[in-house]
Design an enzyme around this catalytic site. Structure first.
Site, PDB file in Angstrom:
ATOM      1  N   HIS A  19       0.820  -1.219   0.000  1.00  0.00           N
ATOM      2  CA  HIS A  19       0.000   0.000   0.000  1.00  0.00           C
ATOM      3  C   HIS A  19       0.848   1.260   0.000  1.00  0.00           C
ATOM      4  CE1 HIS A  19       0.573   1.141   4.290  1.00  0.00           C
ATOM      5  NE2 HIS A  19       0.630  -0.161   4.515  1.00  0.00           N
ATOM      6  N   CYS A  49       2.337  -4.992   7.004  1.00  0.00           N
ATOM      7  CA  CYS A  49       2.117  -4.741   5.585  1.00  0.00           C
ATOM      8  C   CYS A  49       3.316  -4.014   4.977  1.00  0.00           C
ATOM      9  CB  CYS A  49       0.844  -3.912   5.379  1.00  0.00           C
ATOM     10  SG  CYS A  49      -0.670  -4.840   5.693  1.00  0.00           S
TER      11      CYS A  49
END
Length: 506
Positions: free
Chosen positions: A405, A424
């Site tokens: 992301h 992440c």
């Protein structure tokens, strides 16, 4: 006796013996080879015997007494050596169908062929491996025994050939698997590993018996990747230097080379020509196409400990533009509630909605977050400039809720140590990555327009074609100039691999 005469007589004896044993096996009916399924070697004893029709008296009329004695000798050796062999059930099945004959020795016995195998095993040290894990000393001993065999007793000769045959099988199978799959299984080493990785199976064993030219085969299974060869070159140079001047720094460097060469032997790369590769330890992402990086960028990964980014193999199937962040319960409990208790407007200032049992809370500022059970609430950050996922996230299936992301805080990419996320992967150039995945066209234009909109709205968009993604962990790799670069073992995983490799060093 001179070496030439000794080798000549030895070869002459073995060729005569092999011809005799081949002749003695002509009366046996052979069935088709069956495939026994197996993943990793197990130790068992052999219970089956030659499948030869018996008459009512229990005799084998199609075999002479000598033929039966020769087969019994091979079977006895096979049963004795079974516990040392990988895939013993399958190996016994193969020899049963082949009439219990030393088929590889018959095919490969010459000073050149088996000496080539012996040399390859000795040379495994250049792969960071111990030749003794391939039983090289035992192979040399059995070969020497056969060459210098002086007895004319064919049964005794058969036992010697059987021992050499099984030594060849044992060494060749183990070496083949090491070169093509590695000597360890990463899924058994790492607690955070979800990458499809091939391991040896029955076809790997059956293929050994189908080799035509041993030298060509051994050359074909040598790892040939650019990074592997570069690490191997440094290892050879380091080993030569260490013999004269051994120190702790060189030993640490050697261990790092050995471990990463083992990682490169694992069969966990996607078959596709194009894929996204993230090296967790290097904090970097590359889009690979035909073994070349067509896009490179920095990334941030998970912190060491329970937030570390797992090694994953999956397929990027879609993106979410202007994503909504459903905040994990652990982050809500440990961070969000603390920030909210210190600043009553923290939630509204960061565009975070609060829900209790699925119902929206209109005035979260009125809640004393230091006094309530946060597990009763869920938190959702809406699209916008402050969203922790930035303006796009790249989605792929995995069991850890991990994705790539964007991030609104671009300054983090100026840091050297970028193991700072909750697991992440934050990417430095999200729009460039989107272009690499979508390509030029209407979809990419819509995606770019959505990311640049002043009125961000969450929207999912599927890729024209799913792209493999691999989250790897390498602590030695090639730099832009083709030289070897060593990185920090941020999660302490090198030692796990090295320790597991040492268990294989007999």
């Amino acid at each position: 006796m001179r070496v030439f005469e000794r080798d000549f007589l030895g070869n002459y004896l073995i060729r005569i013996t092999v011809c005799l044993l081949l002749f003695s096996s002509c009366g046996v009916r052979r069935a088709n080879t069956s495939q026994a399924a197996a993943n990793y070697p197990t130790q068992i004893s052999i219970k089956s015997r030659p499948d030869i029709k018996q008459d009512s008296s229990g005799n084998h009329p199609e075999l002479t007494r000598k033929q039966k004695a020769l087969r019994a000798a091979f079977i006895d050796v096979l049963e004795t050596k079974s516990a040392d062999l990988p895939f013993p059930d399958l190996i016994n099945s193969i020899y049963e169908k082949k009439g219990y004959q030393p088929v590889l020795v018959q095919k490969f016995f010459s000073a050149q062929q088996l000496q080539t195998l012996s040399d390859c095993l000795d040379n495994s040290i250049t792969h960071g491996l111990n030749p003794e894990q391939f039983f090289v000393t035992g192979l040399k001993y059995q070969l020497d025994e056969v060459i210098h065999q002086k007895s004319s007793d064919t049964v005794r000769i058969q036992r010697g050939l059987a021992k050499l045959e099984l030594a060849v099988v044992n060494s060749l199978i183990r070496y083949s698997m090491a070169m093509q799959y590695g000597v360890t299984n990463p899924a058994k080493i790492y607690s955070h590993y979800a990458t499809p990785t091939l391991i040896p199976d029955s076809s790997s064993v059956i293929g050994i018996f189908e080799i035509v030219n041993l030298k060509i085969y051994l050359d074909s299974i040598q790892p040939k990747g650019k990074t592997y060869l570069a690490l191997q070159k440094v290892l050879k140079r380091l080993d030569a230097d260490t013999m004269e001047n051994e120190d702790s720094v060189k030993l640490i460097m050697r261990q790092k080379l050995v471990v990463n060469m083992e990682r490169l032997r694992w069969k966990n790369k996607p078959a596709d020509q194009k894929f996204v590769a993230v090296n967790i330890a290097d904090f970097s992402l590359d889009v690979m196409d035909n073994n070349k990086s067509v896009l490179h960028m920095k990334v941030c990964v998970g912190e060491p400990g329970d937030k570390q980014t797992p090694q994953i193999g999956s397929m990027i199937h879609s993106v979410q533009i202007n994503p909504v962040w459903n905040i994990p319960q652990s982050i809500a409990r440990n961070e969000i509630s603390r920030y909210a208790s210190e600043d009553r407007y923290y939630l509204s200032n960061n565009n975070i909605k609060v829900f209790k049992k699925g119902k929206l809370i209109r005035d979260p500022e009125s809640i004393d977050w230091s006094a309530i059970d946060v597990r009763d609430y869920s938190f959702q950050q809406q699209p916008g400039a402050k969203n922790s996922l930035g303006k796009i996230k790249f989605l792929f299936k995995n069991g850890s809720s991990i994705y790539l992301h964007d991030t609104p805080v671009k300054s983090v990419f100026k840091q050297g140590m970028r193991a700072i996320s909750h697991g992440c992967v934050r990417v430095e150039k999200p729009l460039d990555l989107a272009f690499a995945l979508f390509g030029k066209g209407e979809k990419y234009d819509q995606l770019k327009k959505g990311m640049e909109s002043g009125y961000p709205r969450a929207k999912f968009m599927g890729l024209p074609q799913q792209i493999p993604v691999r989250l790897f962990y390498y602590t030695a790799w090639l730099n832009e100039k083709g030289g070897v670069r060593f990185g920090k073992d941020i999660y302490g995983l090198d030692q796990l691999v090295y320790d597991e490799m040492q268990k294989k060093q007999f």
